[in-house]
Write an enzyme that holds these catalytic residues in place. Structure first.
Site, PDB file in Angstrom:
ATOM      1  CB  ILE A  10      -1.107  -0.059   1.196  1.00  0.00           C
ATOM      2  CG1 ILE A  10      -2.256   0.953   0.825  1.00  0.00           C
ATOM      3  CG2 ILE A  10      -0.432   0.362   2.496  1.00  0.00           C
ATOM      4  CD1 ILE A  10      -3.402   0.586   1.946  1.00  0.00           C
ATOM      5  CG  ASN A  23      -1.439   1.714  17.978  1.00  0.00           C
ATOM      6  OD1 ASN A  23      -1.475   2.933  18.345  1.00  0.00           O
ATOM      7  ND2 ASN A  23      -0.100   1.316  17.662  1.00  0.00           N
ATOM      8  CG  ASP A  33       0.913   2.007  12.421  1.00  0.00           C
ATOM      9  OD1 ASP A  33       0.795   3.038  11.891  1.00  0.00           O
ATOM     10  OD2 ASP A  33       0.451   2.082  13.839  1.00  0.00           O
ATOM     11  CB  SER A 116      -9.046  -5.634  12.090  1.00  0.00           C
ATOM     12  OG  SER A 116      -9.505  -4.522  12.990  1.00  0.00           O
TER      13      SER A 116
HETATM   14  N1  AR6 Z   1       0.390  -3.117   2.351  1.00  0.00           N
HETATM   15  C1  AR6 Z   1      -0.735  -3.474   2.381  1.00  0.00           C
HETATM   16  N2  AR6 Z   1      -1.390  -4.352   3.219  1.00  0.00           N
HETATM   17  C2  AR6 Z   1      -0.205  -4.616   4.109  1.00  0.00           C
HETATM   18  C3  AR6 Z   1       0.944  -4.200   4.223  1.00  0.00           C
HETATM   19  C4  AR6 Z   1       1.345  -3.225   3.267  1.00  0.00           C
HETATM   20  N3  AR6 Z   1       2.794  -3.028   3.233  1.00  0.00           N
HETATM   21  N4  AR6 Z   1       1.337  -4.690   5.410  1.00  0.00           N
HETATM   22  C5  AR6 Z   1       0.470  -5.572   6.054  1.00  0.00           C
HETATM   23  N5  AR6 Z   1      -0.291  -5.527   5.373  1.00  0.00           N
HETATM   24  P1  AR6 Z   1      -1.964  -5.253  10.469  1.00  0.00           P
HETATM   25  P2  AR6 Z   1      -4.271  -4.682  12.103  1.00  0.00           P
HETATM   26  C6  AR6 Z   1      -1.873  -6.246   5.608  1.00  0.00           C
HETATM   27  O1  AR6 Z   1      -1.564  -6.108  11.186  1.00  0.00           O
HETATM   28  O2  AR6 Z   1      -4.641  -6.242  11.893  1.00  0.00           O
HETATM   29  C7  AR6 Z   1      -0.008  -2.669  14.273  1.00  0.00           C
HETATM   30  O3  AR6 Z   1       0.737  -2.856  15.032  1.00  0.00           O
HETATM   31  C8  AR6 Z   1      -1.719  -7.526   6.659  1.00  0.00           C
HETATM   32  O4  AR6 Z   1      -1.598  -8.483   5.726  1.00  0.00           O
HETATM   33  O5  AR6 Z   1      -1.028  -4.357   9.787  1.00  0.00           O
HETATM   34  O6  AR6 Z   1      -5.430  -3.686  11.869  1.00  0.00           O
HETATM   35  C9  AR6 Z   1      -0.794  -1.185  14.350  1.00  0.00           C
HETATM   36  O7  AR6 Z   1      -0.108  -0.224  15.263  1.00  0.00           O
HETATM   37  C10 AR6 Z   1      -3.288  -7.529   7.029  1.00  0.00           C
HETATM   38  O8  AR6 Z   1      -4.050  -7.973   6.025  1.00  0.00           O
HETATM   39  O9  AR6 Z   1      -3.239  -4.385  11.145  1.00  0.00           O
HETATM   40  C11 AR6 Z   1      -1.982  -2.023  15.451  1.00  0.00           C
HETATM   41  O10 AR6 Z   1      -1.170  -2.194  16.773  1.00  0.00           O
HETATM   42  C12 AR6 Z   1      -3.675  -5.768   7.149  1.00  0.00           C
HETATM   43  O11 AR6 Z   1      -2.695  -5.138   6.258  1.00  0.00           O
HETATM   44  C13 AR6 Z   1      -2.118  -3.117  14.999  1.00  0.00           C
HETATM   45  O12 AR6 Z   1      -0.943  -3.489  14.175  1.00  0.00           O
HETATM   46  C14 AR6 Z   1      -3.680  -5.356   8.412  1.00  0.00           C
HETATM   47  O13 AR6 Z   1      -2.645  -5.894   9.289  1.00  0.00           O
HETATM   48  C15 AR6 Z   1      -3.270  -3.236  13.947  1.00  0.00           C
HETATM   49  O14 AR6 Z   1      -3.581  -4.522  13.728  1.00  0.00           O
END
Ligand code: AR6
Length: 330
Positions: A10, A23, A33, A116
């Site tokens: 992204i 978060n 993030d 999430s």
């Molecule tokens: N581009 C697109 N999607 C991505 C990327 C990327 N570069 N990297 C990961 N994803 P997550 P959450 C996808 O864990 O579950 C953080 O520490 C990943 O495969 O990033 O909402 C925050 O600070 C997944 O499908 O977010 C919060 O503490 C999706 O993004 C916590 O994680 C979301 O995964 C939030 O957790």
């Protein structure tokens, strides 16, 4: 404007806003993030410090700094426990509030990760369903190009039953069609039952019409047939192109040029939007120089949805994406 599902990082997407799955401190973390903060640079963190955090389900906006995107919309998804702690309504609120913020900031294009569905453990298939549902509801009212960005395709999941049903349908029809081809090459006798059904459905459709009507419609172009069907169904143009996941500009082009030749995916998207049965879908496709065949997996999946009278283009696109096939509309 339409909804696109794409496989990408992204942080590389060039659009007006990307959404961050943050978060409640908004001060960075892991997953998407972490990737966004890393790519945007330290000034992002400095601006985030001024925002006073963000509650679950809400959204705040910052500049995009070193990212190709102009803005970053930070939203806080729910941690998934067991589905009984209002997780779904919080997740829906994330999409609604982020889209609203994008609209207020005049964004024409926005990209979402599956909020999430990583560290916060929301089941991926359900997270995707919520995302598609909220985004498509928004797009029926507003003009915007929205991307759902899937980072790790191997983790991408659609409803298991749907997936199994489609796979069984492909196996039956695709395999049969390959066998049929082989048999024909060897001059074996073969029962053409299903294709005969399609031919007879088209024939009976023609018989229902008067000769006059049939003759008139013989030299009707794709665009003319589309506009006629929109009238017959009592739809507005906007209802039709939105249900087809097609953007308004392309629809205007087709509307104003009676000889417009659409791509196969565009032609099918309109047939789906108009909820045409199989025979009429084939008739419409023929106007654009195409047909549905059993020797093509994409065509079989489309046929599966039409036969099951599921004309939800967003659901169809989720299945096509899962199967690495081209998407409709867009
Ligand atoms: N581009 C697109 N999607 C991505 C990327 C990327 N570069 N990297 C990961 N994803 P997550 P959450 C996808 O864990 O579950 C953080 O520490 C990943 O495969 O990033 O909402 C925050 O600070 C997944 O499908 O977010 C919060 O503490 C999706 O993004 C916590 O994680 C979301 O995964 C939030 O957790």
């Amino acid at each position: 404007m339409p909804l696109k599902i794409i496989c990408e990082d992204i942080t590389k997407i060039n659009c007006d806003a990307i959404v961050n799955a943050a978060n409640s401190t908004l001060l960075g973390g892991g997953g998407v993030d972490g990737a966004i903060h890393k790519a945007a640079g330290k000034n992002l963190l400095a601006e985030c410090r001024t925002l006073g955090g963000c509650k679950t389900g809400e959204a705040k906006i910052t500049k995009g700094y070193k990212l190709p995107a102009k803005y970053i919309i930070h939203t806080v998804g729910p941690r998934y426990k067991d589905g009984k702690h209002e997780e779904e309504s919080y997740l829906r609120a994330c999409y609604r509030n982020s889209l609203e913020l994008a609209k207020q900031n005049k964004c024409k294009s926005v990209a979402f990760p599956l909020i999430s569905s990583g560290i916060y453990m929301y089941p991926k298939d359900e997270a995707l369903k919520v995302a598609v549902d909220e985004i498509s509801t928004f797009l029926f009212k507003e003009e915007m190009l929205v991307y759902i960005v899937i980072y790790d395709k191997s983790n991408y999941k659609i409803d298991e039953k749907l997936f199994n049903d489609i796979s069984a349908y492909i196996d039956k029809n695709y395999v049969e069609s390959i066998l049929l081809e082989k048999c024909l090459n060897f001059n074996y006798d073969i029962d053409f039952e299903e294709d005969e059904q399609i031919v007879s459905a088209v024939e009976s459709e023609y018989k229902k019409r008067s000769l006059d009507d049939a003759l008139k419609q013989l030299d009707e172009s794709f665009s003319q047939m589309l506009l006629r069907k929109i009238d017959e169904k009592g739809m507005t143009d906007a209802e039709c192109y939105k249900n087809a996941n097609i953007d308004r500009k392309l629809f205007s082009k087709i509307r104003s040029n009676r000889f417009y030749k659409p791509s196969k995916t565009t032609a099918i998207a309109f047939a789906i939007a108009l909820e045409l049965p199989l025979a009429e879908t084939n008739e419409m496709l023929m106007k654009a120089g195409f047909a549905l065949s059993h020797s093509n997996k994409f065509d079989i999946v489309i046929e599966y949805f039409i036969i099951n009278e599921n004309y939800n283009i967003f659901e169809i696109n989720q299945a096509l994406f899962a199967l690495d096939l081209p998407l409709l509309g867009v």
